[in-house]
Write a protein that holds these residues in place. Structure first.
Motif, mmCIF file in Angstrom:
data_model
loop_
_atom_site.group_PDB
_atom_site.id
_atom_site.type_symbol
_atom_site.label_atom_id
_atom_site.label_comp_id
_atom_site.label_asym_id
_atom_site.label_seq_id
_atom_site.Cartn_x
_atom_site.Cartn_y
_atom_site.Cartn_z
ATOM 1 N N ASP A 67 0.733 -1.133 0.065
ATOM 2 C CA ASP A 67 0.052 -0.079 0.121
ATOM 3 C C ASP A 67 0.934 1.264 -0.043
ATOM 4 O O ASP A 67 0.433 2.362 -0.636
ATOM 5 N N GLY A 68 1.975 1.057 0.692
ATOM 6 C CA GLY A 68 2.808 2.373 0.896
ATOM 7 C C GLY A 68 3.583 2.545 -0.577
ATOM 8 O O GLY A 68 4.232 3.758 -0.602
ATOM 9 N N ILE A 69 3.567 1.636 -1.196
ATOM 10 C CA ILE A 69 4.731 1.904 -2.765
ATOM 11 C C ILE A 69 3.758 1.936 -3.927
ATOM 12 O O ILE A 69 4.492 1.811 -5.187
ATOM 13 N N ARG A 70 2.364 1.859 -3.960
ATOM 14 C CA ARG A 70 1.781 1.675 -5.120
ATOM 15 C C ARG A 70 1.926 2.624 -6.110
ATOM 16 O O ARG A 70 1.607 2.605 -7.336
ATOM 17 N N GLU A 71 2.539 3.932 -5.478
ATOM 18 C CA GLU A 71 2.679 4.893 -6.416
ATOM 19 C C GLU A 71 3.977 4.905 -7.268
ATOM 20 O O GLU A 71 4.352 6.038 -8.023
ATOM 21 N N GLN A 72 4.894 4.129 -6.772
ATOM 22 C CA GLN A 72 6.109 4.111 -7.504
ATOM 23 C C GLN A 72 6.091 3.390 -8.824
ATOM 24 O O GLN A 72 5.310 2.736 -9.025
ATOM 25 N N SER A 73 7.204 3.944 -9.535
ATOM 26 C CA SER A 73 7.115 3.642 -11.049
ATOM 27 C C SER A 73 8.084 2.567 -11.298
ATOM 28 O O SER A 73 9.226 2.454 -11.834
ATOM 29 N N ALA A 74 7.523 1.347 -10.808
ATOM 30 C CA ALA A 74 8.296 0.071 -10.814
ATOM 31 C C ALA A 74 7.212 -1.154 -11.062
ATOM 32 O O ALA A 74 6.173 -0.903 -10.387
ATOM 33 N N THR A 75 7.926 -2.163 -11.243
ATOM 34 C CA THR A 75 7.027 -3.383 -11.293
ATOM 35 C C THR A 75 7.220 -4.293 -10.184
ATOM 36 O O THR A 75 8.144 -4.695 -9.531
ATOM 37 N N PHE A 76 6.302 -4.496 -9.145
ATOM 38 C CA PHE A 76 6.481 -4.926 -7.831
ATOM 39 C C PHE A 76 5.985 -6.651 -7.789
ATOM 40 O O PHE A 76 4.741 -6.893 -8.210
ATOM 41 N N PHE A 77 6.679 -7.348 -7.312
ATOM 42 C CA PHE A 77 6.356 -8.803 -7.322
ATOM 43 C C PHE A 77 6.458 -9.171 -5.776
ATOM 44 O O PHE A 77 7.076 -8.663 -5.169
ATOM 45 N N ALA A 78 5.544 -10.394 -5.490
ATOM 46 C CA ALA A 78 5.640 -10.768 -4.309
ATOM 47 C C ALA A 78 5.523 -12.202 -4.077
ATOM 48 O O ALA A 78 5.111 -12.944 -4.988
ATOM 49 N N LEU A 79 6.299 -12.948 -3.459
ATOM 50 C CA LEU A 79 6.466 -14.371 -3.274
ATOM 51 C C LEU A 79 4.996 -14.791 -2.501
ATOM 52 O O LEU A 79 4.563 -14.276 -1.912
ATOM 53 N N VAL A 80 4.491 -15.705 -3.194
ATOM 54 C CA VAL A 80 3.422 -16.501 -2.988
ATOM 55 C C VAL A 80 3.406 -17.997 -2.926
ATOM 56 O O VAL A 80 3.711 -18.678 -3.958
ATOM 57 N N PRO A 81 3.185 -18.519 -1.522
ATOM 58 C CA PRO A 81 3.407 -20.050 -1.363
ATOM 59 C C PRO A 81 2.090 -20.935 -1.838
ATOM 60 O O PRO A 81 2.349 -22.201 -2.140
ATOM 61 N N ASN A 82 0.976 -20.235 -1.993
ATOM 62 C CA ASN A 82 -0.277 -21.223 -2.156
ATOM 63 C C ASN A 82 -1.498 -20.196 -2.484
ATOM 64 O O ASN A 82 -1.346 -18.992 -2.510
ATOM 65 N N GLU A 83 -2.645 -20.623 -2.506
ATOM 66 C CA GLU A 83 -3.780 -20.126 -2.958
ATOM 67 C C GLU A 83 -4.321 -19.040 -1.917
ATOM 68 O O GLU A 83 -4.481 -17.928 -2.521
ATOM 69 N N LYS A 84 -4.087 -19.144 -0.621
ATOM 70 C CA LYS A 84 -4.548 -17.968 0.238
ATOM 71 C C LYS A 84 -3.601 -16.946 -0.012
ATOM 72 O O LYS A 84 -3.899 -15.978 0.315
ATOM 73 N N GLY A 85 -2.361 -17.154 0.017
ATOM 74 C CA GLY A 85 -1.171 -16.060 -0.167
ATOM 75 C C GLY A 85 -1.807 -15.373 -1.677
ATOM 76 O O GLY A 85 -1.419 -14.146 -1.497
ATOM 77 N N TYR A 86 -2.035 -16.163 -2.513
ATOM 78 C CA TYR A 86 -2.521 -15.508 -3.796
ATOM 79 C C TYR A 86 -3.450 -14.436 -3.720
ATOM 80 O O TYR A 86 -3.442 -13.541 -4.137
ATOM 81 N N GLU A 87 -4.541 -14.868 -2.984
ATOM 82 C CA GLU A 87 -5.654 -14.206 -2.750
ATOM 83 C C GLU A 87 -5.534 -12.666 -2.125
ATOM 84 O O GLU A 87 -5.758 -11.560 -2.404
ATOM 85 N N ARG A 88 -4.422 -12.684 -1.078
ATOM 86 C CA ARG A 88 -4.161 -11.856 -0.314
ATOM 87 C C ARG A 88 -3.308 -10.802 -1.299
ATOM 88 O O ARG A 88 -3.569 -9.510 -1.123
ATOM 89 N N ALA A 89 -2.355 -11.159 -2.053
ATOM 90 C CA ALA A 89 -1.654 -10.266 -2.991
ATOM 91 C C ALA A 89 -2.396 -9.652 -4.105
ATOM 92 O O ALA A 89 -2.203 -8.573 -4.194
#
Length: 300
Positions: A67-89
């Motif tokens: 939420d704090g970096i959403r205005e930045q001009s880059a592509t942000f990835f996040a590691l996701v281990p499972n479906e629940k993590g995917y839903e949060r992301a």
């Protein structure tokens, strides 16, 4: 020596670098670190991980960071281990997903509580979700070159995993030397075979520097036709499920090496070293980067 004009570096320090630190880095400092990394020129940054907070307490603030970096001009990835993590992301609006799996069953069961085969099966449906949700995605395969529980991994097993990932829709596949045991000859031989066999894939290499071979392995990967690499600012990192694993290759050292070889990374080295200075102030310990140690007094 055949060298490309450009190399892509995916900065993973905010995720892999911080996940294994002894203390929690305050959310506002994570956000500041990422903002400075964007200013350095990084186009892709792995910003956090949507794992259960009990598993990785240092990244329990994933939503707040994104939420704090959403205005930045880059592509942000996040590691996701499972479906629940995917839903949060997806709910918080992440740009890209790094799906993680292990090349060996022993590490997979420690890390994800399931076999490699079961991981690939689950990833098949998650890839479909990514395509439907119009998100970028990549695979990150741990313990490719060696496992803390099973020893050296067989090349045939790795090739089979890559083939399975390609079949379920991956275009980007990262191969990780989780415990830092790979050597340049192995990297060159394996990656030459894989890049020739799977020409449709973009391979990414992820090295740890346990035995000081990280930069040599980067060069071997380049010679084999790999032009994308993960690295961590300050050489931070480690895996809680890989005993003895040390930090990732240092972004500062990789950028310096490549720039000295006239290979463009798109990263401003001066700004990067100043960002290293900021990071050291946040974590209050010496960074594991040779270039940083040499240039520390010149920063700011």
């Amino acid at each position: 020596m055949k060298l490309p004009e450009n190399i892509k570096i995916i900065e993973i320090g905010p995720r892999d670098g911080l996940q294994n630190e002894a203390t929690f880095l305050e959310t506002k400092n994570k956000i500041e670190l990422i903002k400075q990394l964007v200013e350095c020129g990084f186009k892709e940054i792995e910003a956090t991980s949507f794992v259960h907070p009990r598993a990785i307490p240092n990244l329990a603030d994933a939503e707040e960071v994104i939420d704090g970096i959403r205005e930045q001009s880059a592509t942000f990835f996040a590691l996701v281990p499972n479906e629940k993590g995917y839903e949060r992301a997806i709910k918080i609006g992440i740009h890209g997903i790094t799906f993680v799996l292990s090349a060996t069953d022993s590490h997979s069961k420690k890390n994800l509580n399931r076999s490699t085969k079961d991981s690939i099966k689950e990833l098949s449906s998650l890839v479909e979700h990514c395509q439907k949700d119009n998100r970028l995605y990549r695979a990150s395969v741990s313990t490719v070159f060696g496992c803390p529980f099973e020893g050296q991994t067989e090349f045939g097993r790795i090739a089979g995993i890559v083939e399975s990932l390609a079949k379920i829709g991956f275009k980007r596949v990262g191969l990780c030397d989780t415990i830092g045991v790979a050597n340049p000859s192995q990297v060159y031989q394996w990656m030459t075979k894989l890049t020739n066999e799977f020409k449709q894939l973009e391979f990414e290499l992820h090295f740890h520097d346990t035995y000081g071979r990280g930069l040599a392995n980067v060069l071997a990967g380049i010679q084999a036709g790999v032009f994308s690499f993960d690295s961590s600012i300050g050489g931070l990192g480690g895996c809680p499920y890989a005993p003895g694993a040390t930090g990732n290759i240092s972004t500062e050292d990789v950028v310096d090496l490549l720039e000295e070889m006239k290979i463009n990374t798109g990263i401003d080295k001066r700004k990067l070293l100043n960002t290293s200075h900021t990071l050291e102030g946040f974590i209050h310990k010496q960074l594991n980067s040779q270039i940083w140690k040499v240039n520390k007094s010149k920063c700011l």
